[in-house]
Motif scaffolding. Structure first.
Motif, mmCIF file in Angstrom:
data_model
loop_
_atom_site.group_PDB
_atom_site.id
_atom_site.type_symbol
_atom_site.label_atom_id
_atom_site.label_comp_id
_atom_site.label_asym_id
_atom_site.label_seq_id
_atom_site.Cartn_x
_atom_site.Cartn_y
_atom_site.Cartn_z
ATOM 1 N N LEU A 316 0.830 -1.203 0.000
ATOM 2 C CA LEU A 316 0.000 0.000 0.000
ATOM 3 C C LEU A 316 0.865 1.254 0.000
ATOM 4 C CD1 LEU A 316 -2.701 -1.153 2.573
ATOM 5 C CD2 LEU A 316 -3.159 -0.497 0.206
ATOM 6 N N LEU A 317 1.894 1.253 0.828
ATOM 7 C CA LEU A 317 2.771 2.421 0.916
ATOM 8 C C LEU A 317 3.609 2.611 -0.347
ATOM 9 C CD1 LEU A 317 3.961 1.962 4.605
ATOM 10 C CD2 LEU A 317 2.402 3.737 3.759
ATOM 11 N N SER A 318 3.785 1.522 -1.116
ATOM 12 C CA SER A 318 4.590 1.586 -2.335
ATOM 13 C C SER A 318 3.744 1.753 -3.591
ATOM 14 C CB SER A 318 5.444 0.309 -2.465
ATOM 15 O OG SER A 318 6.287 0.143 -1.344
ATOM 16 N N ASP A 324 0.151 -9.815 -6.023
ATOM 17 C CA ASP A 324 1.134 -10.281 -7.007
ATOM 18 C C ASP A 324 2.040 -9.142 -7.466
ATOM 19 O OD1 ASP A 324 -0.172 -9.660 -10.110
ATOM 20 O OD2 ASP A 324 -1.523 -9.636 -8.397
ATOM 21 N N ARG A 325 1.484 -7.929 -7.592
ATOM 22 C CA ARG A 325 2.309 -6.789 -8.002
ATOM 23 C C ARG A 325 3.277 -6.386 -6.894
ATOM 24 N NH1 ARG A 325 -2.272 -2.947 -10.937
ATOM 25 N NH2 ARG A 325 -2.827 -4.429 -12.588
ATOM 26 N N ALA A 326 2.796 -6.387 -5.659
ATOM 27 C CA ALA A 326 3.686 -6.060 -4.544
ATOM 28 C C ALA A 326 4.778 -7.105 -4.398
ATOM 29 C CB ALA A 326 2.880 -5.951 -3.250
ATOM 30 N N PHE A 327 4.414 -8.372 -4.550
ATOM 31 C CA PHE A 327 5.384 -9.451 -4.374
ATOM 32 C C PHE A 327 6.402 -9.469 -5.507
ATOM 33 C CE2 PHE A 327 6.498 -14.100 -3.926
ATOM 34 C CZ PHE A 327 6.991 -14.006 -2.629
ATOM 35 N N ALA A 328 6.028 -8.911 -6.657
ATOM 36 C CA ALA A 328 6.967 -8.812 -7.780
ATOM 37 C C ALA A 328 7.955 -7.664 -7.609
ATOM 38 C CB ALA A 328 6.195 -8.636 -9.089
ATOM 39 N N ASP A 329 7.702 -6.777 -6.653
ATOM 40 C CA ASP A 329 8.638 -5.698 -6.336
ATOM 41 C C ASP A 329 9.871 -6.342 -5.703
ATOM 42 O OD1 ASP A 329 10.060 -3.718 -4.827
ATOM 43 O OD2 ASP A 329 8.281 -2.445 -4.813
ATOM 44 N N PRO A 330 11.065 -6.227 -6.304
ATOM 45 C CA PRO A 330 12.237 -6.960 -5.793
ATOM 46 C C PRO A 330 12.547 -6.678 -4.324
ATOM 47 C CG PRO A 330 12.692 -6.047 -7.968
ATOM 48 C CD PRO A 330 11.379 -5.479 -7.538
ATOM 49 N N ALA A 331 12.365 -5.427 -3.870
ATOM 50 C CA ALA A 331 12.675 -5.109 -2.476
ATOM 51 C C ALA A 331 11.697 -5.788 -1.523
ATOM 52 C CB ALA A 331 12.656 -3.591 -2.263
ATOM 53 N N HIS A 478 11.892 1.987 12.638
ATOM 54 C CA HIS A 478 11.368 1.783 11.284
ATOM 55 C C HIS A 478 10.353 2.860 10.908
ATOM 56 C CE1 HIS A 478 13.474 -1.931 10.812
ATOM 57 N NE2 HIS A 478 12.798 -2.570 11.742
ATOM 58 N N LEU A 479 9.497 3.246 11.868
ATOM 59 C CA LEU A 479 8.492 4.259 11.562
ATOM 60 C C LEU A 479 9.158 5.593 11.236
ATOM 61 C CD1 LEU A 479 5.524 4.963 11.299
ATOM 62 C CD2 LEU A 479 5.477 5.485 13.754
ATOM 63 N N ALA A 480 10.261 5.897 11.916
ATOM 64 C CA ALA A 480 10.998 7.126 11.593
ATOM 65 C C ALA A 480 11.501 7.101 10.154
ATOM 66 C CB ALA A 480 12.165 7.305 12.562
ATOM 67 N N HIS A 481 12.003 5.946 9.717
ATOM 68 C CA HIS A 481 12.454 5.813 8.331
ATOM 69 C C HIS A 481 11.287 5.955 7.360
ATOM 70 C CE1 HIS A 481 16.085 3.336 9.929
ATOM 71 N NE2 HIS A 481 16.405 4.613 9.811
ATOM 72 N N LEU A 482 10.149 5.342 7.687
ATOM 73 C CA LEU A 482 8.981 5.425 6.812
ATOM 74 C C LEU A 482 8.484 6.864 6.715
ATOM 75 C CD1 LEU A 482 7.096 2.216 8.000
ATOM 76 C CD2 LEU A 482 8.002 2.595 5.704
ATOM 77 N N ARG A 483 8.501 7.574 7.834
ATOM 78 C CA ARG A 483 8.056 8.969 7.824
ATOM 79 C C ARG A 483 9.008 9.847 7.002
ATOM 80 N NH1 ARG A 483 6.383 10.387 14.120
ATOM 81 N NH2 ARG A 483 4.149 9.939 13.926
ATOM 82 N N GLN A 484 10.282 9.509 7.056
ATOM 83 C CA GLN A 484 11.285 10.343 6.384
ATOM 84 C C GLN A 484 11.377 10.058 4.892
ATOM 85 O OE1 GLN A 484 15.203 9.964 8.077
ATOM 86 N NE2 GLN A 484 16.192 11.135 6.439
ATOM 87 N N GLY A 485 11.352 8.767 4.520
ATOM 88 C CA GLY A 485 11.595 8.435 3.116
ATOM 89 C C GLY A 485 10.780 7.286 2.576
ATOM 90 N N ALA A 488 11.063 2.812 0.614
ATOM 91 C CA ALA A 488 12.393 2.697 0.008
ATOM 92 C C ALA A 488 13.479 2.916 1.056
ATOM 93 C CB ALA A 488 12.537 3.696 -1.134
ATOM 94 N N LEU A 489 13.343 3.954 1.874
ATOM 95 C CA LEU A 489 14.340 4.224 2.905
ATOM 96 C C LEU A 489 14.301 3.160 3.999
ATOM 97 C CD1 LEU A 489 16.529 5.975 4.182
ATOM 98 C CD2 LEU A 489 14.711 7.361 5.235
ATOM 99 N N ALA A 490 13.100 2.763 4.412
ATOM 100 C CA ALA A 490 12.983 1.755 5.468
ATOM 101 C C ALA A 490 13.613 0.438 5.057
ATOM 102 C CB ALA A 490 11.507 1.555 5.844
ATOM 103 N N LEU A 491 13.373 0.024 3.829
ATOM 104 C CA LEU A 491 13.951 -1.235 3.351
ATOM 105 C C LEU A 491 15.443 -1.092 3.132
ATOM 106 C CD1 LEU A 491 11.104 -2.217 0.883
ATOM 107 C CD2 LEU A 491 11.691 -3.411 2.991
ATOM 108 N N ALA A 492 15.885 0.066 2.626
ATOM 109 C CA ALA A 492 17.312 0.275 2.424
ATOM 110 C C ALA A 492 18.051 0.304 3.752
ATOM 111 C CB ALA A 492 17.537 1.580 1.665
ATOM 112 N N ALA A 493 17.406 0.839 4.797
ATOM 113 C CA ALA A 493 18.035 0.901 6.106
ATOM 114 C C ALA A 493 18.276 -0.507 6.666
ATOM 115 C CB ALA A 493 17.175 1.702 7.070
ATOM 116 N N LEU A 494 17.414 -1.441 6.312
ATOM 117 C CA LEU A 494 17.623 -2.840 6.701
ATOM 118 C C LEU A 494 18.754 -3.446 5.897
ATOM 119 C CD1 LEU A 494 13.992 -4.228 7.100
ATOM 120 C CD2 LEU A 494 15.744 -4.123 8.874
#
Length: 501
Positions: A316-318, A324-331, A478-485, A488-494
């Motif tokens: 939803l956030l992406s 199927d479309r979300a699961f096809a997102d590589p991240a 994680h919520l701070a990352h989601l609020r900031q970016g 994409a940022l939350a997953l990249a931070a992991l």
């Protein structure tokens, strides 16, 4: 305009469409089902249909809607028949299901529902009423202050809730000398049979107190000692039916079907084999009858349902409308693999589970492009679903010194998705029983960790657990990352890395 699906029309359908080959007029009711929605019609009703076709004609279903008349209004003109469309990326198989004999709407006629439940031919009552309809307080106990519970205690002859209907029906059966029915919960609750047993017992104890002066006796002791509540685990993906589905099905079968059901080929049902009044021979058609369902339930809740919630909120956030479309997102796809890696060690290790091929099958199911399972549909009722899907796994990891980084991100994504409604997501894109209180809380723009702690308090997440504060801190990061970016940022931070024990 095409004619409507019915008993008469079923005999004229194209040969490729499977239709009931048994005499529906000779079928008698043996099951009352509360919550006759799409999942029930794709799952339990289909299994019962197979039993009826095998000659067990005393197990027809009386379907009961506890709220809306929509299903009754759609299916009653069709003699209870509907089309089950089993879809995958390779095609579609259509089957007309005939196991639902009649449909009742509880608010319109509670007396008719009680009459069905007290019919001596009824030996099983099944339920798919969704997690929120069990009316639990934040600590999991019965919400004694809920207006519908208060109503049912004061008006036992015209109940509104599943608890009220079950209690009154069991009391009437006992008074008439009719053996009790078995209560089979099919909702995604931990230890669902035991959970419902405890909730109904609490309701009956309150009811006994109200009715003590009338000499009614102890319904609670009757429920505690004589009514069976086997637990079960159910699994089948059932997306919401669309107008396009109705139009396509009508073209295939040559008649109108007001409410066909879409589903996937995979179907699983695991049930504890405790049915004093008898049961259909479900095992002949793929149902697994066991002594203890808990290991299967844990694996499904934490791997399938947990991943579904992750895909829904991150999707939803992406901007992904379907699984199927979300699961096809590589991240997101990589995230789910790590989520599974975190959850698998929390499963029972001595129960004969085999989670690796199970998750491989889940990956195939999530990739099914034919279902169009909406992320918004899965996103509903997160406050009721996340405790057993995500938070239980996260706490189990913390108890053993392991980190719940990916699990914690799912909770943060739920909070962020709730906050995004009316901003980057439509206002009522998905719903939650706590929506009013959540909206007020999220509008306060609190510091991130304070906000997460307040959400945990509101939803009752991890209440009283020694690792609660640690989990709050992970979610807040994680919520701070989601609020900031955003995701994409939350997953990249992991980093899609970290410990994988």
């Amino acid at each position: 305009m095409k004619s409507r699906l019915s008993n008469a029309a079923a005999a004229t359908l194209p040969a490729a469409i499977a239709v009931p080959r048994y005499d529906r007029g000779a079928v008698t009711p043996g099951i009352v089902h509360l919550g006759v929605g799409a999942f029930h019609r794709a799952h339990q009703a289909a299994y019962v249909d197979a039993c009826l076709a095998d000659g067990a004609t005393d197990w027809g279903i009386v379907g009961v809607s506890l709220r809306s008349p929509d299903t009754r209004d759609a299916l009653a003109p069709q003699d209870g028949l509907y089309t089950l469309a089993i879809r995958d990326s390779g095609g579609e198989q259509l089957q007309v299901v005939g196991s639902i004999l009649s449909l009742l709407v509880a608010p319109e006629g509670p007396g008719a529902v009680l009459a069905a439940l007290t019919d001596p031919r009824i030996r099983i009552v099944t339920l798919t009423i969704t997690e929120k309809a069990y009316l639990r307080a934040a600590d999991g106990s019965l919400d004694e202050a809920h207006p519908d519970i208060v109503h049912d205690l004061s008006n036992p002859g015209s109940p509104k809730t599943a608890h009220g209907f079950l209690a009154e029906a069991l009391a009437r059966r006992r008074a008439a000398g009719t053996p009790p029915f078995t209560v089979l919960c099919c909702d995604n609750l931990p230890a669902n049979g035991a959970t419902l047993h405890g909730l109904l017992l609490a309701f009956a104890e309150l009811r006994d107190g109200r009715l003590a002066a009338s000499g009614d006796g102890s319904l609670a002791s009757h429920i505690a000692g004589e009514v069976a509540f086997p637990s079960s685990m159910v699994d089948r993906i059932v997306p919401a039916t669309t107008d396009a589905d109705r139009e396509r099905i009508a073209g295939e079968i040559g008649v109108e079907d007001a409410w066909p059901v879409m589903t996937e080929p995979f179907c699983q049902w695991v049930i504890e084999d405790r049915f004093p009044a008898g049961r259909p021979a479900w095992e002949k058609f793929g149902v697994t009858m066991v002594e203890d369902v808990r290991p299967f339930e844990d694996m499904k809740l934490r791997l399938l349902n947990g991943a579904h919630s992750a895909i829904a909120y991150l999707g939803l956030l992406s901007g992904h409308a379907t699984v199927d479309r979300a699961f096809a997102d590589p991240a997101i796809r990589q995230f789910v693999d790590w989520l599974w890696a975190e959850a698998i060690p929390t499963l029972p290790q001595d129960a004969g589970l085999d989670p690796i091929p199970y998750t491989a099958e889940l990956a195939r199911r999530f990739s099914n492009t034919a279902l169009a399972h909406r992320t918004a549909q899965i996103g509903n009722d997160g406050s009721q679903k996340l405790p057993q899907r995500i938070i239980a796994s996260a706490l189990a990891r913390l108890e053993t010194g392991l980190l719940p980084e990916h699990l914690a991100l799912v909770v943060a994504a739920w909070i962020a998705a709730c906050a995004a409604r009316g901003i980057s997501l439509p206002e009522s894109h998905f719903t939650d029983p706590l929506d009013s209180a959540l909206a007020a809380l999220l509008s306060r723009n609190l510091p991130t960790e304070e906000m997460v702690a307040a959400v945990f308090d509101l939803a009752g997440f991890a209440k009283g657990h020694s690792e609660r504060q640690t989990l709050i801190e992970f979610v807040a990061t994680h919520l701070a990352h989601l609020r900031q970016g955003g995701p994409a940022l939350a997953l990249a931070a992991l980093g899609m890395g970290g410990e994988k024990s």
